[in-house]
Design a protein around this motif. Structure first.
Motif, PDB file in Angstrom:
ATOM      1  N   LEU A   1       1.010  -1.432  -0.091  1.00 41.31           N
ATOM      2  CA  LEU A   1       0.076  -0.055  -0.036  1.00 41.31           C
ATOM      3  C   LEU A   1       0.979   1.811  -0.164  1.00 41.31           C
ATOM      4  O   LEU A   1       1.556   1.235   0.589  1.00 41.31           O
ATOM      5  CB  LEU A   1      -1.441   0.465   1.637  1.00 41.31           C
ATOM      6  N   THR A   2       0.032   2.069  -0.663  1.00 43.19           N
ATOM      7  CA  THR A   2       1.399   3.552  -0.174  1.00 43.19           C
ATOM      8  C   THR A   2       0.520   4.672   0.246  1.00 43.19           C
ATOM      9  O   THR A   2      -1.131   4.559  -0.508  1.00 43.19           O
ATOM     10  CB  THR A   2       1.664   3.507  -2.192  1.00 43.19           C
ATOM     11  N   THR A   3       0.830   5.764   0.169  1.00 48.08           N
ATOM     12  CA  THR A   3      -0.645   6.686   0.635  1.00 48.08           C
ATOM     13  C   THR A   3      -0.826   7.528  -0.203  1.00 48.08           C
ATOM     14  O   THR A   3       0.252   7.714  -0.979  1.00 48.08           O
ATOM     15  CB  THR A   3      -0.232   7.647   2.143  1.00 48.08           C
ATOM     16  N   ALA A   4      -1.526   8.662  -0.558  1.00 48.86           N
ATOM     17  CA  ALA A   4      -1.527  10.127  -1.112  1.00 48.86           C
ATOM     18  C   ALA A   4      -0.614  10.411  -1.508  1.00 48.86           C
ATOM     19  O   ALA A   4      -0.361  11.205  -2.808  1.00 48.86           O
ATOM     20  CB  ALA A   4      -2.679  10.483  -1.211  1.00 48.86           C
ATOM     21  N   ASP A   5       0.116  11.210  -0.550  1.00 50.47           N
ATOM     22  CA  ASP A   5       0.609  12.231  -0.398  1.00 50.47           C
ATOM     23  C   ASP A   5       2.679  11.699  -0.087  1.00 50.47           C
ATOM     24  O   ASP A   5       2.931  12.421   0.099  1.00 50.47           O
ATOM     25  CB  ASP A   5       0.426  12.952   1.297  1.00 50.47           C
ATOM     26  N   GLY A   6       2.521  10.332  -0.261  1.00 47.53           N
ATOM     27  CA  GLY A   6       4.249   9.753  -0.472  1.00 47.53           C
ATOM     28  C   GLY A   6       4.274  10.059   1.479  1.00 47.53           C
ATOM     29  O   GLY A   6       5.365   9.831   1.283  1.00 47.53           O
ATOM     30  N   GLY A   7       3.453   9.703   1.910  1.00 53.44           N
ATOM     31  CA  GLY A   7       4.157  10.072   3.523  1.00 53.44           C
ATOM     32  C   GLY A   7       3.722   8.285   4.347  1.00 53.44           C
ATOM     33  O   GLY A   7       4.252   7.456   2.940  1.00 53.44           O
ATOM     34  N   ALA A   8       4.523   8.878   5.325  1.00 53.48           N
ATOM     35  CA  ALA A   8       4.739   7.406   5.814  1.00 53.48           C
ATOM     36  C   ALA A   8       3.219   6.432   5.870  1.00 53.48           C
ATOM     37  O   ALA A   8       2.312   6.308   5.660  1.00 53.48           O
ATOM     38  CB  ALA A   8       5.199   7.298   7.684  1.00 53.48           C
ATOM     39  N   LEU A   9       3.751   4.674   5.255  1.00 53.11           N
ATOM     40  CA  LEU A   9       3.297   3.735   5.631  1.00 53.11           C
ATOM     41  C   LEU A   9       2.143   3.881   5.660  1.00 53.11           C
ATOM     42  O   LEU A   9       2.622   3.445   7.459  1.00 53.11           O
ATOM     43  CB  LEU A   9       3.957   2.612   4.586  1.00 53.11           C
ATOM     44  N   PRO A  10       1.172   3.195   5.740  1.00 48.31           N
ATOM     45  CA  PRO A  10       0.319   2.679   7.272  1.00 48.31           C
ATOM     46  C   PRO A  10       0.569   1.538   8.007  1.00 48.31           C
ATOM     47  O   PRO A  10       1.397   0.212   7.589  1.00 48.31           O
ATOM     48  CB  PRO A  10      -1.508   2.258   6.392  1.00 48.31           C
ATOM     49  N   ASP A  11       0.689   1.271   9.267  1.00 46.38           N
ATOM     50  CA  ASP A  11       0.930   0.345  10.313  1.00 46.38           C
ATOM     51  C   ASP A  11      -0.525  -0.610  10.696  1.00 46.38           C
ATOM     52  O   ASP A  11      -0.876   0.456  11.718  1.00 46.38           O
ATOM     53  CB  ASP A  11       1.595   0.928  11.519  1.00 46.38           C
ATOM     54  N   LEU A  12      -0.918  -0.716  10.058  1.00 52.81           N
ATOM     55  CA  LEU A  12      -2.029  -1.284   9.939  1.00 52.81           C
ATOM     56  C   LEU A  12      -1.947  -2.738  10.971  1.00 52.81           C
ATOM     57  O   LEU A  12      -1.326  -3.511   9.975  1.00 52.81           O
ATOM     58  CB  LEU A  12      -3.050  -1.449   8.166  1.00 52.81           C
ATOM     59  N   THR A  13      -2.600  -3.581  11.831  1.00 52.41           N
ATOM     60  CA  THR A  13      -3.055  -4.819  12.271  1.00 52.41           C
ATOM     61  C   THR A  13      -3.548  -5.512  12.027  1.00 52.41           C
ATOM     62  O   THR A  13      -4.407  -5.295  11.049  1.00 52.41           O
ATOM     63  CB  THR A  13      -3.044  -4.623  13.930  1.00 52.41           C
ATOM     64  N   PRO A  14      -3.252  -6.910  12.159  1.00 57.58           N
ATOM     65  CA  PRO A  14      -4.874  -7.905  11.447  1.00 57.58           C
ATOM     66  C   PRO A  14      -5.817  -7.339  12.277  1.00 57.58           C
ATOM     67  O   PRO A  14      -5.926  -6.891  13.178  1.00 57.58           O
ATOM     68  CB  PRO A  14      -3.966  -8.818  12.210  1.00 57.58           C
ATOM     69  N   GLY A  15      -6.946  -7.486  11.546  1.00 55.66           N
ATOM     70  CA  GLY A  15      -8.473  -6.861  11.640  1.00 55.66           C
ATOM     71  C   GLY A  15      -8.955  -6.094  11.543  1.00 55.66           C
ATOM     72  O   GLY A  15      -9.971  -5.562  11.516  1.00 55.66           O
ATOM     73  N   ALA A  16      -7.436  -5.236  10.909  1.00 58.82           N
ATOM     74  CA  ALA A  16      -8.491  -3.833  10.809  1.00 58.82           C
ATOM     75  C   ALA A  16      -9.231  -3.767   9.580  1.00 58.82           C
ATOM     76  O   ALA A  16      -8.734  -4.860   8.685  1.00 58.82           O
ATOM     77  CB  ALA A  16      -7.078  -2.889  10.463  1.00 58.82           C
ATOM     78  N   VAL A  17      -9.747  -2.751   8.890  1.00 55.90           N
ATOM     79  CA  VAL A  17     -10.487  -3.244   8.185  1.00 55.90           C
ATOM     80  C   VAL A  17     -10.357  -1.463   6.908  1.00 55.90           C
ATOM     81  O   VAL A  17     -10.009  -0.627   7.242  1.00 55.90           O
ATOM     82  CB  VAL A  17     -12.092  -2.448   8.175  1.00 55.90           C
ATOM     83  N   LEU A  18      -9.835  -2.081   5.377  1.00 53.91           N
ATOM     84  CA  LEU A  18     -10.042  -1.519   4.544  1.00 53.91           C
ATOM     85  C   LEU A  18     -11.565  -1.494   3.984  1.00 53.91           C
ATOM     86  O   LEU A  18     -12.162  -2.267   3.640  1.00 53.91           O
ATOM     87  CB  LEU A  18      -9.276  -1.994   3.260  1.00 53.91           C
ATOM     88  N   THR A  19     -11.726  -0.312   4.000  1.00 50.82           N
ATOM     89  CA  THR A  19     -13.166   0.264   2.577  1.00 50.82           C
ATOM     90  C   THR A  19     -12.977   0.732   1.684  1.00 50.82           C
ATOM     91  O   THR A  19     -11.708   2.114   1.197  1.00 50.82           O
ATOM     92  CB  THR A  19     -13.965   1.152   3.871  1.00 50.82           C
ATOM     93  N   PHE A  20     -13.299   0.289   0.400  1.00 48.36           N
ATOM     94  CA  PHE A  20     -12.805   1.014  -1.039  1.00 48.36           C
ATOM     95  C   PHE A  20     -13.778   1.821  -1.088  1.00 48.36           C
ATOM     96  O   PHE A  20     -15.210   2.149  -1.247  1.00 48.36           O
ATOM     97  CB  PHE A  20     -13.338  -0.738  -2.006  1.00 48.36           C
ATOM     98  N   ARG A  21     -13.136   2.547  -2.111  1.00 48.61           N
ATOM     99  CA  ARG A  21     -13.745   3.649  -2.547  1.00 48.61           C
ATOM    100  C   ARG A  21     -13.575   4.061  -3.810  1.00 48.61           C
ATOM    101  O   ARG A  21     -15.274   3.736  -4.477  1.00 48.61           O
ATOM    102  CB  ARG A  21     -13.097   5.101  -1.580  1.00 48.61           C
ATOM    103  N   ARG A  22     -13.321   4.317  -4.629  1.00 49.89           N
ATOM    104  CA  ARG A  22     -13.001   3.826  -6.150  1.00 49.89           C
ATOM    105  C   ARG A  22     -11.380   3.410  -7.215  1.00 49.89           C
ATOM    106  O   ARG A  22     -11.161   3.743  -5.942  1.00 49.89           O
ATOM    107  CB  ARG A  22     -12.983   5.109  -6.559  1.00 49.89           C
ATOM    108  N   PHE A  23     -11.394   3.232  -8.016  1.00 48.52           N
ATOM    109  CA  PHE A  23     -10.683   2.989  -8.993  1.00 48.52           C
ATOM    110  C   PHE A  23      -9.924   4.510  -9.308  1.00 48.52           C
ATOM    111  O   PHE A  23     -10.910   5.694  -9.978  1.00 48.52           O
ATOM    112  CB  PHE A  23     -11.072   2.546  -9.969  1.00 48.52           C
ATOM    113  N   GLU A  24      -8.524   4.771  -9.899  1.00 50.70           N
ATOM    114  CA  GLU A  24      -7.927   5.997 -10.070  1.00 50.70           C
ATOM    115  C   GLU A  24      -7.241   5.953 -11.467  1.00 50.70           C
ATOM    116  O   GLU A  24      -6.867   4.805 -10.871  1.00 50.70           O
ATOM    117  CB  GLU A  24      -7.307   7.388  -8.720  1.00 50.70           C
TER     118      GLU A  24
END
Length: 335
Positions: free
Chosen positions: A87-110
């Motif tokens: 994964l990457t962030t939109a602004d090129g900032g720090a990569l996310p520190d997501l732990t198991p169980g976190a939820v990703l919610t789809f928004r769109r394709f760009e």
């Protein structure tokens, strides 16, 4: 009267012909020791052509969604913290520190551009603390939303819709099933507890698994006697894949469960031997069929020719092996 090895006799006979000719002839000779044919797991699978069973088709509707089915709000569950690698962030900032169980919610394709300059797309997700996370896909947005859209699995995630569909199908089928695999886990701790083979169980539910096996099947042992043992007591769980046929993809429904009682198909097997099979054990004197029921199909088979027939060696993981005499009876093993 003892005999000299065949190779020594041939060397004596062929010596006058010259080293080159003798070596050429000898290279085509078979002594029964120098060559031991090996058959690997893939060859075994290709050799086994099984007819589709009801179990093969039971969860055919449980398939990963094509990208054209990704609608805003679609959820994915993080199964491994390594997701930060993709994964990457939109602004090129720090990569996310997501732990198991976190939820990703789809928004769109760009629209996006790949490293080599060809057209690509970013799947944009949101998560707690991260309003916009991107996963790069090597297809254009038009391809991802078109009629022939691909199936894309985001690494290190689980699609909860797979478990929902599987749970709904399993719930519609009442009655007991028979579990084929002893790779059981305690439902509460998810620790490996071992298990039984070919025994009746009641499936309680199907829930999201991990990024390797996206489904977890929870069950209770239905056999009253086995349910009282330490292994059979309480709720258990097995990991399961989705799609595919038993023997081709591992840990599919058809590899794990049967609808009909397996014992009825083997009336010729004694109760004592069947008890060994249920506990994944073998003993000298068992047949190949009985050993396959007890331990599953081997990952490799080696044949050693002898004067009375082939000695067959079955290899499994962790150094486990079985050796059968030419009559197909187990004569030696290591578990």
């Amino acid at each position: 009267m003892s005999r000299r090895p065949t190779t020594l006799c041939l060397r004596t006979i062929l010596a006058p012909l010259g080293a080159g000719i003798a070596l050429s002839i000898l290279s085509s000779c078979f002594t029964g020791v120098e060559s031991t044919p090996k058959i690997d797991a893939s060859e075994l699978k290709r050799a086994k052509v099984a007819r589709p069973t009801p179990e093969d088709a039971f969860l055919d509707a449980v398939v990963s969604a094509r990208t054209s089915e990704w609608t805003p709000g679609r959820k994915l569950i993080v199964a491994d913290a390594k997701i930060r690698l993709v994964l990457t962030t939109a602004d090129g900032g720090a990569l996310p520190d997501l732990t198991p169980g976190a939820v990703l919610t789809f928004r769109r394709f760009e629209p996006a551009t790949a490293l080599l300059g060809n057209e690509a797309a970013d799947a944009v997700f949101a998560a707690d603390g991260y309003p916009e996370l991107r996963y790069r896909i090597a297809s254009s947005p038009a391809e991802l939303t078109g009629e022939n859209a691909p199936v894309v699995d985001v690494p290190f995630t689980v699609d909860p819709l797979l478990a929902e569909r599987a749970d709904s199908i399993v719930a519609e089928r009442s009655g007991t099933m028979y579990i084929l695999s002893p790779l059981w886990y305690d439902a509460a701790t998810e620790k490996d507890v071992g298990g039984y083979r070919l025994v009746s169980v009641r499936v309680d539910s199907v829930r999201p698994g991990n990024h390797i096996f996206p489904l977890k099947v929870y069950f209770h042992v239905a056999d009253a006697n086995l349910a009282k043992t330490d292994v059979g007591r309480g709720e258990k769980m097995v990991f399961m894949a989705h799609g595919g046929k038993a023997g081709v993809n591992t840990r599919t429904f058809a590899s794990l469960f049967a609808f009909d009682e397996p014992r009825k198909r083997y009336p010729h097997i004694s109760d004592d031997v069947w008890a060994l099979i249920v506990n994944s054990k073998v003993t000298e004197g068992m047949t190949k069929e009985e050993c396959r029921l007890a331990l599953g199909s081997p990952s490799s088979v080696e044949l050693t020719p002898t004067r009375t027939g082939d000695i067959e060696r079955w290899g499994y993981s962790d150094g486990i092996y079985l050796m059968f005499n030419p009559e197909g009876i187990l004569m030696r093993y290591r578990l």
